[in-house]
Design an enzyme around this catalytic site. Structure first.
Site, PDB file in Angstrom:
ATOM      1  N   ASN A  51       0.544  -0.987  -0.183  1.00 51.30           N
ATOM      2  CA  ASN A  51      -0.149   0.268  -0.062  1.00 51.30           C
ATOM      3  C   ASN A  51       0.952   1.298   0.221  1.00 51.30           C
ATOM      4  OD1 ASN A  51      -2.027  -2.010  -0.116  1.00 51.30           O
ATOM      5  ND2 ASN A  51      -2.197  -2.003   2.316  1.00 51.30           N
ATOM      6  N   ILE A  52       0.062   2.013  -0.941  1.00 49.94           N
ATOM      7  CA  ILE A  52       1.549   3.453  -0.890  1.00 49.94           C
ATOM      8  C   ILE A  52       0.438   4.256   0.172  1.00 49.94           C
ATOM      9  CG2 ILE A  52       1.744   3.137  -3.203  1.00 49.94           C
ATOM     10  CD1 ILE A  52      -1.076   5.550  -4.089  1.00 49.94           C
ATOM     11  N   ASP A  53      -0.487   4.207   1.090  1.00 54.83           N
ATOM     12  CA  ASP A  53      -1.050   5.253   1.810  1.00 54.83           C
ATOM     13  C   ASP A  53      -0.553   5.747   3.334  1.00 54.83           C
ATOM     14  OD1 ASP A  53      -3.694   2.684   2.368  1.00 54.83           O
ATOM     15  OD2 ASP A  53      -2.019   3.148   3.885  1.00 54.83           O
TER      16      ASP A  53
ATOM     17  N   HIS B 156       6.164  -0.404  -2.972  1.00 56.30           N
ATOM     18  CA  HIS B 156       5.097   0.298  -3.798  1.00 56.30           C
ATOM     19  C   HIS B 156       5.792   1.541  -3.842  1.00 56.30           C
ATOM     20  CE1 HIS B 156       2.876  -4.108  -5.271  1.00 56.30           C
ATOM     21  NE2 HIS B 156       4.387  -4.169  -5.584  1.00 56.30           N
TER      22      HIS B 156
ATOM     23  N   CYS C 120      10.304  14.563 -10.635  1.00 53.99           N
ATOM     24  CA  CYS C 120      10.378  15.061 -12.091  1.00 53.99           C
ATOM     25  C   CYS C 120      10.996  13.972 -13.259  1.00 53.99           C
ATOM     26  CB  CYS C 120      11.292  16.025 -12.437  1.00 53.99           C
ATOM     27  SG  CYS C 120      11.182  16.849 -14.157  1.00 53.99           S
TER      28      CYS C 120
ATOM     29  N   GLY D 134      -5.530  -8.535   3.817  1.00 54.92           N
ATOM     30  CA  GLY D 134      -5.422  -8.315   2.460  1.00 54.92           C
ATOM     31  C   GLY D 134      -5.170  -7.809   1.156  1.00 54.92           C
ATOM     32  N   SER D 135      -5.057  -8.990   1.082  1.00 55.26           N
ATOM     33  CA  SER D 135      -3.618  -8.914  -0.459  1.00 55.26           C
ATOM     34  C   SER D 135      -4.800 -10.113  -1.160  1.00 55.26           C
ATOM     35  CB  SER D 135      -2.450  -9.221  -0.635  1.00 55.26           C
ATOM     36  OG  SER D 135      -1.944  -9.273  -1.674  1.00 55.26           O
ATOM     37  N   SER D 136      -4.800 -10.104  -2.134  1.00 55.32           N
ATOM     38  CA  SER D 136      -4.937 -11.368  -3.703  1.00 55.32           C
ATOM     39  C   SER D 136      -3.963 -12.243  -4.115  1.00 55.32           C
ATOM     40  CB  SER D 136      -5.740 -10.686  -5.075  1.00 55.32           C
ATOM     41  OG  SER D 136      -5.077  -9.659  -6.481  1.00 55.32           O
TER      42      SER D 136
ATOM     43  N   GLU E  11     -11.683 -12.631   0.745  1.00 53.89           N
ATOM     44  CA  GLU E  11     -11.415 -13.805  -0.809  1.00 53.89           C
ATOM     45  C   GLU E  11     -10.805 -14.182  -0.220  1.00 53.89           C
ATOM     46  OE1 GLU E  11     -13.818 -10.323  -3.574  1.00 53.89           O
ATOM     47  OE2 GLU E  11     -12.126 -10.933  -4.243  1.00 53.89           O
TER      48      GLU E  11
HETATM   49  N1  APR Z   1     -10.750  -7.542   5.247  1.00 46.37           N
HETATM   50  C1  APR Z   1     -10.407  -7.962   4.086  1.00 46.37           C
HETATM   51  N2  APR Z   1      -9.812  -8.240   2.312  1.00 46.37           N
HETATM   52  C2  APR Z   1     -10.317  -7.233   2.094  1.00 46.37           C
HETATM   53  C3  APR Z   1     -11.111  -6.161   3.098  1.00 46.37           C
HETATM   54  C4  APR Z   1     -10.955  -6.382   4.492  1.00 46.37           C
HETATM   55  N3  APR Z   1     -11.914  -5.262   4.370  1.00 46.37           N
HETATM   56  N4  APR Z   1     -11.604  -5.345   1.866  1.00 46.37           N
HETATM   57  C5  APR Z   1     -10.831  -5.977   0.539  1.00 46.37           C
HETATM   58  N5  APR Z   1     -10.106  -7.300   1.084  1.00 46.37           N
HETATM   59  C6  APR Z   1      -9.371  -8.046  -0.036  1.00 46.37           C
HETATM   60  C7  APR Z   1     -10.271  -8.621  -1.289  1.00 46.37           C
HETATM   61  O1  APR Z   1     -11.359  -9.210  -1.661  1.00 46.37           O
HETATM   62  C8  APR Z   1      -8.834  -8.969  -2.167  1.00 46.37           C
HETATM   63  O2  APR Z   1      -8.799 -10.283  -2.694  1.00 46.37           O
HETATM   64  O3  APR Z   1      -8.259  -8.167   0.128  1.00 46.37           O
HETATM   65  C9  APR Z   1      -7.998  -7.974  -1.549  1.00 46.37           C
HETATM   66  C10 APR Z   1      -6.701  -7.418  -2.617  1.00 46.37           C
HETATM   67  O4  APR Z   1      -6.431  -7.538  -2.705  1.00 46.37           O
HETATM   68  P1  APR Z   1      -6.345  -6.142  -4.829  1.00 46.37           P
HETATM   69  O5  APR Z   1      -6.822  -5.438  -4.302  1.00 46.37           O
HETATM   70  O6  APR Z   1      -5.549  -6.730  -5.555  1.00 46.37           O
HETATM   71  O7  APR Z   1      -4.859  -5.247  -3.653  1.00 46.37           O
HETATM   72  P2  APR Z   1      -3.207  -5.973  -3.686  1.00 46.37           P
HETATM   73  O8  APR Z   1      -3.342  -7.572  -3.683  1.00 46.37           O
HETATM   74  O9  APR Z   1      -2.297  -4.945  -2.169  1.00 46.37           O
HETATM   75  O10 APR Z   1      -2.326  -6.028  -4.779  1.00 46.37           O
HETATM   76  C11 APR Z   1      -1.074  -5.606  -5.229  1.00 46.37           C
HETATM   77  O11 APR Z   1      -1.344  -4.882  -7.497  1.00 46.37           O
HETATM   78  O12 APR Z   1      -2.892  -3.331  -8.590  1.00 46.37           O
HETATM   79  C12 APR Z   1      -1.238  -3.908  -8.043  1.00 46.37           C
HETATM   80  O13 APR Z   1       0.031  -1.956  -6.494  1.00 46.37           O
HETATM   81  C13 APR Z   1      -1.151  -2.499  -6.940  1.00 46.37           C
HETATM   82  O14 APR Z   1       0.496  -2.849  -4.536  1.00 46.37           O
HETATM   83  C14 APR Z   1      -1.082  -3.065  -5.392  1.00 46.37           C
HETATM   84  C15 APR Z   1      -0.952  -4.840  -6.203  1.00 46.37           C
END
Ligand code: APR
Length: 266
Positions: free
Chosen positions: A109-111, A126, A134, A200-202, A228
């Site tokens: 995350n970048i936040d 990331h 620039c 919280g990552s896919s 998920e």
């Molecule tokens: N609690 C648990 N899981 C959650 C929640 C929550 N509150 N909200 C969303 N999720 C799950 C989603 O179902 C999803 O499977 O978190 C996961 C987020 O996955 P992504 O949206 O793919 O995010 P991430 O894994 O961080 O993506 C990696 O991809 O696009 C690039 O640079 C971007 O850093 C990012 C990287």
């Protein structure tokens, strides 16, 4: 909050026990931990990539050809990103660092919400939204300078004050390399970790999605908290398909009970 099933309650206790007994636990977090702070994730329901195609809006080649597309997406997301506050999931992870259980957070995350919640050892693989560079002369601007510039110049693509080239936030776009220090430090941490808590990552984006494999290859274990299924669920010790903002504080609560029981015994 979804009502917890008996198996989830048992898994929360087991996850707490694994963390309590771990010697070198680390956290790998993704956009899912920040959705409860109002920041959309990328691939979940109504994720950013549903609205903005990553090959157009999140790719370095596309940025260099026409930076206005990226900046249009940034304009849409920035207000939420800049005003977001940590949620109970971030605070739970900061607590685990304070309890000397989590040794480091590797975040996609970048936040900067982990740092805002109090986490200290955080590797942003990331990048983050605090610096803008620039592409012409490498001049570097902070967030406040960019916000003032956008307000004053009313241009969609902010240009460098010195050479006029387009500015880019210090985040890693598709097609770009990760920052070396964070990348190699994360691999080293994953190899040395006996337990990786994935929140919280896919787990769909390389090379970070391979980090859990380093932990597994060295005999470490995985705990996955994600609402998920992921491609590594079968190799995880524990999978909790629920909200990080719900589950992580409950795990911390269980660990605190274990620490008290342990102190009473000794
Ligand atoms: N609690 C648990 N899981 C959650 C929640 C929550 N509150 N909200 C969303 N999720 C799950 C989603 O179902 C999803 O499977 O978190 C996961 C987020 O996955 P992504 O949206 O793919 O995010 P991430 O894994 O961080 O993506 C990696 O991809 O696009 C690039 O640079 C971007 O850093 C990012 C990287």
């Amino acid at each position: 909050m979804k009502k917890l099933k008996p198996k989830e309650i048992e898994d929360i206790r087991r996850a707490a026990e694994l963390l309590f007994l771990s010697k070198n636990a680390i956290v790998l977090s993704g956009a899912g931990i920040s959705t409860e702070s109002g920041i959309p994730d990328f691939r979940g329901d109504s994720g950013i990539w549903e609205k903005y195609k990553p090959e157009i809006y999140g790719n370095i080649q596309s940025f260099l050809t026409d930076p206005s597309k990226f900046w249009k997406m940034a304009e849409d997301i920035a207000p939420t990103l800049f005003s977001a506050e940590p949620n109970p999931g971030h605070y739970a992870i900061a607590d685990l660092e304070k309890m000397n259980i989590v040794k480091a957070v590797i975040t996609q995350n970048i936040d900067q919400l982990h740092q805002k919640a109090g986490s200290i050892i955080v590797y942003e693989v990331h990048g983050n939204i605090n610096r803008f560079t620039c592409l012409g002369c490498r001049a570097s601007y902070n967030k406040e300078q960019i916000l003032r510039k956008l307000k004053k110049e009313k241009k969609q693509v902010p240009g460098c004050n010195y050479c006029g080239a387009p500015l880019k936030p210090s985040v890693v776009l598709f097609g770009e390399n990760l920052p070396n220090f964070e990348k190699y430090m994360s691999i080293d941490l994953a190899k040395k970790s006996d337990l990786m808590l994935i929140a919280g990552s896919s787990l769909e984006v390389a090379p970070i999605c391979d980090l859990p494999l380093y932990t597994l290859s060295e005999g470490g274990k995985l705990i996955i908290v994600n609402d998920e299924p992921t491609g590594l669920d079968k190799r995880a010790e524990i999978v909790l398909n629920n909200k990080t903002g719900t589950i992580l504080p409950l795990i911390v609560e269980q660990i605190k009970k274990m620490i008290v029981e342990d102190e009473l015994k000794n």
